[in-house]
Structures are given as structure tokens and as C-alpha cells.
Design an enzyme around this catalytic site. Structure first.
Site, PDB file in Angstrom:
ATOM      1  N   ASP A  26       0.776  -1.243  -0.115  1.00  0.00           N
ATOM      2  CA  ASP A  26       0.083   0.079  -0.020  1.00  0.00           C
ATOM      3  C   ASP A  26       0.945   1.337   0.024  1.00  0.00           C
ATOM      4  O   ASP A  26       1.873   1.513   0.820  1.00  0.00           O
ATOM      5  CB  ASP A  26      -0.925  -0.122   1.264  1.00  0.00           C
ATOM      6  CG  ASP A  26      -1.980   0.935   1.098  1.00  0.00           C
ATOM      7  OD1 ASP A  26      -2.497   1.350   0.103  1.00  0.00           O
ATOM      8  OD2 ASP A  26      -2.663   1.448   1.925  1.00  0.00           O
ATOM      9  N   TYR A  48       1.131   5.617  -0.665  1.00  0.00           N
ATOM     10  CA  TYR A  48       0.682   6.814  -0.038  1.00  0.00           C
ATOM     11  C   TYR A  48       0.579   8.012  -1.137  1.00  0.00           C
ATOM     12  O   TYR A  48       1.375   9.035  -0.840  1.00  0.00           O
ATOM     13  CB  TYR A  48       1.250   6.851   1.306  1.00  0.00           C
ATOM     14  CG  TYR A  48       0.838   7.941   2.573  1.00  0.00           C
ATOM     15  CD1 TYR A  48      -0.737   8.047   2.626  1.00  0.00           C
ATOM     16  CD2 TYR A  48       1.369   9.168   3.029  1.00  0.00           C
ATOM     17  CE1 TYR A  48      -1.199   8.740   3.366  1.00  0.00           C
ATOM     18  CE2 TYR A  48       0.820   9.817   3.990  1.00  0.00           C
ATOM     19  CZ  TYR A  48      -0.635   9.703   4.392  1.00  0.00           C
ATOM     20  OH  TYR A  48      -1.162  10.458   5.094  1.00  0.00           O
ATOM     21  N   HIS A  62      -4.752  14.138   0.524  1.00  0.00           N
ATOM     22  CA  HIS A  62      -4.931  13.144   1.832  1.00  0.00           C
ATOM     23  C   HIS A  62      -3.862  13.371   2.612  1.00  0.00           C
ATOM     24  O   HIS A  62      -4.086  13.811   3.909  1.00  0.00           O
ATOM     25  CB  HIS A  62      -5.156  11.724   1.368  1.00  0.00           C
ATOM     26  CG  HIS A  62      -5.293  10.906   2.279  1.00  0.00           C
ATOM     27  ND1 HIS A  62      -6.585  10.940   3.187  1.00  0.00           N
ATOM     28  CD2 HIS A  62      -4.580  10.009   2.972  1.00  0.00           C
ATOM     29  CE1 HIS A  62      -6.242   9.807   4.165  1.00  0.00           C
ATOM     30  NE2 HIS A  62      -5.127   9.447   3.839  1.00  0.00           N
ATOM     31  N   ARG A 104       0.104  17.274  12.832  1.00  0.00           N
ATOM     32  CA  ARG A 104       1.299  18.196  12.873  1.00  0.00           C
ATOM     33  C   ARG A 104       0.881  19.455  12.053  1.00  0.00           C
ATOM     34  O   ARG A 104       1.291  19.677  10.706  1.00  0.00           O
ATOM     35  CB  ARG A 104       2.427  17.239  12.261  1.00  0.00           C
ATOM     36  CG  ARG A 104       2.831  15.951  12.581  1.00  0.00           C
ATOM     37  CD  ARG A 104       3.784  15.515  11.971  1.00  0.00           C
ATOM     38  NE  ARG A 104       3.586  15.304  10.203  1.00  0.00           N
ATOM     39  CZ  ARG A 104       2.972  14.033   9.823  1.00  0.00           C
ATOM     40  NH1 ARG A 104       2.558  13.293  10.961  1.00  0.00           N
ATOM     41  NH2 ARG A 104       2.661  14.003   8.685  1.00  0.00           N
ATOM     42  N   GLU A 148     -11.000   3.989   2.910  1.00  0.00           N
ATOM     43  CA  GLU A 148     -10.058   4.862   2.020  1.00  0.00           C
ATOM     44  C   GLU A 148     -10.337   4.269   0.546  1.00  0.00           C
ATOM     45  O   GLU A 148     -10.318   3.204   0.134  1.00  0.00           O
ATOM     46  CB  GLU A 148      -8.620   4.431   2.285  1.00  0.00           C
ATOM     47  CG  GLU A 148      -8.416   4.813   3.714  1.00  0.00           C
ATOM     48  CD  GLU A 148      -6.814   4.461   4.207  1.00  0.00           C
ATOM     49  OE1 GLU A 148      -6.136   3.676   3.425  1.00  0.00           O
ATOM     50  OE2 GLU A 148      -6.579   5.061   5.354  1.00  0.00           O
ATOM     51  N   GLU A 202      -9.119   4.044  -2.869  1.00  0.00           N
ATOM     52  CA  GLU A 202      -7.982   3.958  -3.604  1.00  0.00           C
ATOM     53  C   GLU A 202      -7.916   3.075  -4.899  1.00  0.00           C
ATOM     54  O   GLU A 202      -9.326   2.610  -5.207  1.00  0.00           O
ATOM     55  CB  GLU A 202      -6.977   2.890  -2.725  1.00  0.00           C
ATOM     56  CG  GLU A 202      -6.825   3.592  -1.281  1.00  0.00           C
ATOM     57  CD  GLU A 202      -5.552   2.663  -0.495  1.00  0.00           C
ATOM     58  OE1 GLU A 202      -4.888   2.128  -1.503  1.00  0.00           O
ATOM     59  OE2 GLU A 202      -5.539   2.606   0.509  1.00  0.00           O
ATOM     60  N   ASP A 255      -9.656   0.405   1.104  1.00  0.00           N
ATOM     61  CA  ASP A 255      -8.776  -0.131   2.071  1.00  0.00           C
ATOM     62  C   ASP A 255      -9.325   0.341   3.457  1.00  0.00           C
ATOM     63  O   ASP A 255      -8.303   1.450   4.009  1.00  0.00           O
ATOM     64  CB  ASP A 255      -7.232   0.198   1.729  1.00  0.00           C
ATOM     65  CG  ASP A 255      -6.171  -0.305   2.543  1.00  0.00           C
ATOM     66  OD1 ASP A 255      -6.583  -1.780   2.916  1.00  0.00           O
ATOM     67  OD2 ASP A 255      -5.344  -0.321   2.504  1.00  0.00           O
ATOM     68  N   LYS A 289      -5.542  -2.137  10.014  1.00  0.00           N
ATOM     69  CA  LYS A 289      -5.493  -2.418   8.371  1.00  0.00           C
ATOM     70  C   LYS A 289      -5.832  -3.642   8.103  1.00  0.00           C
ATOM     71  O   LYS A 289      -5.837  -3.906   6.940  1.00  0.00           O
ATOM     72  CB  LYS A 289      -4.260  -1.730   7.674  1.00  0.00           C
ATOM     73  CG  LYS A 289      -3.952  -0.264   8.108  1.00  0.00           C
ATOM     74  CD  LYS A 289      -4.950   0.676   7.523  1.00  0.00           C
ATOM     75  CE  LYS A 289      -4.851   0.728   5.712  1.00  0.00           C
ATOM     76  NZ  LYS A 289      -5.999   1.550   5.233  1.00  0.00           N
ATOM     77  N   THR A 329      -4.948   6.732  -0.232  1.00  0.00           N
ATOM     78  CA  THR A 329      -6.217   7.349  -0.481  1.00  0.00           C
ATOM     79  C   THR A 329      -6.060   8.433  -1.581  1.00  0.00           C
ATOM     80  O   THR A 329      -5.302   9.254  -1.264  1.00  0.00           O
ATOM     81  CB  THR A 329      -6.698   7.817   0.927  1.00  0.00           C
ATOM     82  OG1 THR A 329      -6.526   6.893   1.851  1.00  0.00           O
ATOM     83  CG2 THR A 329      -7.959   8.673   0.935  1.00  0.00           C
TER      84      THR A 329
END
Length: 421
Positions: free
Chosen positions: A124, A126, A131, A140, A196, A198, A230, A250, A357
Site C-alpha cells: 500500500d 501513499y 489526503h 502536525r 479509504e 484507492e 482499504d 488495516k 487514499t
């Protein structure tokens, strides 16, 4: 990358009448692959191609001599293109195969589908920058994206055994969570269950261990694309993900569309891959002229939700979001293959790479509830008055995808649905 040929001709029509209907996901220009059998039977699953509202049994039609999808996926590009051409010619209006192949058709409504192939390994990634930015801001605010994000495709190895096909029903996951004001964690069902949105990229022909796949050759190793949900237990993940990443949050379920749309079918729907001004350009092993020119896929994606109450009252699912992959993905499928193998990792037929995502830049293009509700702080209100921050028991999530462009026939990726028991 696949050049346009006779199989993409927008004037091409099929003797399967439903394939010619406007808005059909599976016109003759698509021809996605899946595995099926007659519903209620104990037969072995066979390889089929969707055409209109039917599925063509490739072995019964004399087109293949195997029921092993992974064997077919391992074929070279020329062999795959030859098979596509043969299927297209046989299903076209006026074909002399109509009488024989009519006996090899089964209505999709009477078919049981399974995962499209044997998935040995699942990685998987990213790639959705919007997202990643939105999620990063929740945790953050001063540094939404980590310093490596724009330089390296981020990924982790997921669980293949719990990947199911559309229609999957699964139990709410359980695990440890820790409230911000709690002294120690507690165990129980997830309260922040999410989806998610995807894409899943399937590997066709693999590579030998120790032999990287150059980005210029990467698409020769890609068989096709499917829709992927996902699922994610956000509260479990928040407690467990440091330092090694997701685990119980997950591994309980991932859900696929039953159909793999081939890279050949997607040829009319390619787009330029361009980084925003000021962003770093990919390192040489992740860069090529063809990837810049047409490395992106132009796919519209949407998410719909049907609650248990809506279902009981006969109310259709309502749309939550709609977006497009050209605005969502920061890395292309070819870059994922090149990066995955650059250190000598050997990919195999049927391996799946998740895109991560795919969210657009606008709120109504989000690919998850954690974005739509800003971490659960702003619940969404459905037309019937029900509210959601995260998914509740009985909810059914629906994902759809399609390609549509002037001068080309619309093709669909099918539908992927999943329900929380």
C-alpha cells in the site's frame, strides 16, 4: 504505453446489446477481466471478461486453455494485446463467432464473483498528496508533510489474506486504543472506522530478484487497475502505528471490485504527469519522458453511503464525494513499480500495489471520512437527517469509478461495496 488501435474505436459496437447502452460500464472498448462461476454452484472459478451485463467465459469461447488468472497475467504485452484483439473481434457486431460465443455468456446477475486473481503480496502506497496534507494538518499543523514525501513514494507491506471482493461483509475490528486523557490503553471495538478510496494496480509479468524494473519499462509489467477500499480503523492506528506503521488497524479487511480494467483499455484516458511549480522533480530513476507525457490516469472516482435505516426504507445510497485521479495522485503507477523494484525486490504476477487514499483539493473530493469530518470534529448530515463522523454498524460503502473523455467511449471500473456487520 499502449498505443490506440482498432479495439479503442469509439464507433465499435457489440452484438451483446447491453454493451451498447449509454452509461454502460462495460462496452466493447473496455473488456475487463475477472473470475466467476454460476451463483449457487460449486464449480471452480473461471476467467471471464465483462461485456455489457454479461460475462464471457474465455475458456468456453476457446480463447484460453487455463482457469488460472495469474498465468494469463504473466503473458507478455504482445500476447495480452493479441488476446484483447481476438475478444474484441469476436464480440463485435457482424462477428462470425456470435452463435458459438452466445453459449459462453452468463448474465452477471447470475454470476458469483471472487477476487480477480491470486494476490500473493500487497503493498500500500501513499500517493494522495491532498489526503496526506489534510491528515498531516490534523496531527502536525506546523509540518503536514514529512520531508521525504515529495522525494520518495511512501509505502508499506499490507495483508493479502483478508482482501475480499465487492459485497464483502466483515465484523467491526477490535484492538487497543488510548484516549488522550487516559493513563493506559483499553481494548474493544474500533469507534473510528473509516474507508479509504484507492486504486489497486495489478502486476502482470514479474521480474527476477536483483533485477530492477526501469521506469521506461514499468508499464510492461502492469496488467491493469481495479477499485480498492482499504478500510481503516483510525483509533487503533493512532495508538499502534509508531514506530512500525499500521497493523490491526488495516489487516481486518480490504475490498476490491471484481474486475481488472487492463492498461490497454485505459490507453485513451492518459494524462500528463506534471509537478506543481516549485516542487522537486523526481530523481532520475523515477523520471522518464513518457511518464511526464502520459503517466497519469484520468479516472473519476466517487463514494456513496447507505445506512441500515436507508436500506430498510428502500432509500438508495447517497453520494459523499466525487473527484479525479489526475488531481489526487502525486506519483504514477509506473513510478511505484520502479521504486518498489529499484533495490532488487522481485514482483510476481497478481501482486497488488495500492495507490493510497485519492483525495482531491476540495472538501467534496475527499477519499475518507476522517478528512470529510476533520477528524470527527464536524459530522456530516445525510439527507434523511442521520449524522456520521465515522462508519457505524450496518453501513454499506459504495465506490465507483469511470473514464470519460471527448472522442472516446466511456468505460467503467465497476463497483465495490462493503458492509460493516
Amino acid at each position: 504505453m499502449t498505443a490506440l488501435n482498432a479495439t479503442h474505436d469509439p464507433k465499435l459496437r457489440s452484438w451483446v446489446a447491453s454493451a451498447n447502452e449509454a452509461g454502460c460500464d462495460f462496452p466493447i472498448q473496455n473488456l475487463p477481466f475477472g473470475r466467476f462461476r454460476a451463483a449457487g454452484s460449486n464449480e471452480a472459478f473461471r476467467i471471464g471478461v465483462a461485456i455489457g451485463d454479461q460475462v464471457l467465459d474465455l475458456r468456453a469461447a476457446g480463447l484460453v486453455d487455463t482457469d488460472d488468472m495469474n498465468t494469463l497475467m504473466n503473458a507478455g504485452t504482445k500476447e495480452r494485446q493479441a488476446l484483447r484483439a481476438a475478444i474484441s473481434a469476436g464480440l463485435a457486431e457482424g462477428s462470425d463467432r456470435q452463435a458459438a460465443w452466445s453459449k459462453a455468456l452468463l448474465p452477471q446477475a447470475r454470476a458469483e464473483m471472487t477476487v480477480p486473481c491470486r494476490i500473493g503480496d500487497y503493498t500500500d502506497f501513499y500517493t494522495g498528496i491532498h489526503h496526506a496534507t489534510t491528515i498531516g494538518k490534523l496531527f502536525r499543523p506546523d509540518q503536514p508533510l514529512m520531508p521525504n514525501y515529495k522525494w520518495v513514494p511512501i509505502g508499506y507491506h499490507g495483508r493479502a489474506s483478508s482482501i475480499g471482493v465487492s459485497g464483502q461483509v466483515f465484523k467491526r475490528p477490535q484492538g487497543q486504543t488510548k484516549a488522550p486523557d487516559a493513563a493506559e490503553p483499553s481494548f474493544g471495538p474500533s469507534k473510528r472506522l473509516d474507508y479509504e478510496l484507492e486504486l489497486g494496480f495489478f502486476i502482470g509479468r514479474g521480474n527476477a530478484q536483483g533485477e530492477p524494473i526501469a521506469i521506461a519499462d514499468a508499464e510492461e509489467h502492469l496488467f491493469g487497475v481495479t477499485l480498492l477500499n482499504d478500510w481503516s480503523a483510525r483509533d487503533l492506528q493512532a495508538w499502534e502505528y509508531q514506530p512500525l506503521g499500521p497493523f490491526l488497524s488495516k489487516n481486518f479487511a480490504s475490498t476490491l471490485s471484481p474486475w481488472i480494467v487492463t492498461m490497454e483499455a485505459l490507453a485513451p484516458f492518459r494524462a500528463k504527469f506534471e509537478r506543481p511549480a516549485g516542487d522537486p522533480q523526481p530523481l532520475p530513476y523515477l523520471d522518464s519522458a513518457s511518464n511526464r507525457e502520459s503517466g497519469a490516469l484520468d479516472i473519476t472516482l466517487e463514494v456513496l453511503l447507505q445506512t441500515a435505516k436507508m436500506r430498510a426504507e428502500g432509500v438508495a445510497p447517497v453520494r459523499l464525494t466525487r473527484g479525479n485521479t489526475t488531481e489526487a495522485a502525486y506519483w504514477t503507477a509506473a513510478q511505484l513499480v520502479a521504486h518498489h523494484t529499484v533495490n532488487g525486490c522481485n514482483l510476481q504476477p497478481g501482486d497488488m500495489l495500492g495507490s493510497g487514499t485519492l483525495s482531491g483539493p476540495k472538501p467534496d473530493e475527499a477519499g475518507s471520512l476522517i478528512e470529510l469530518t476533520l477528524g470527527g470534529k464536524q459530522p456530516i448530515t445525510l439527507p434523511n437527517g442521520e449524522k456520521r463522523t465515522f462508519l457505524e454498524d450496518g453501513d454499506t460503502l459504495v465506490m465507483r469509478g469511470w473514464c470519460e473523455r471527448d472522442g472516446a467511449v466511456r468505460i467503467g471500473l465497476g463497483e465495490v461495496t462493503g458492509t460493516i456487520a
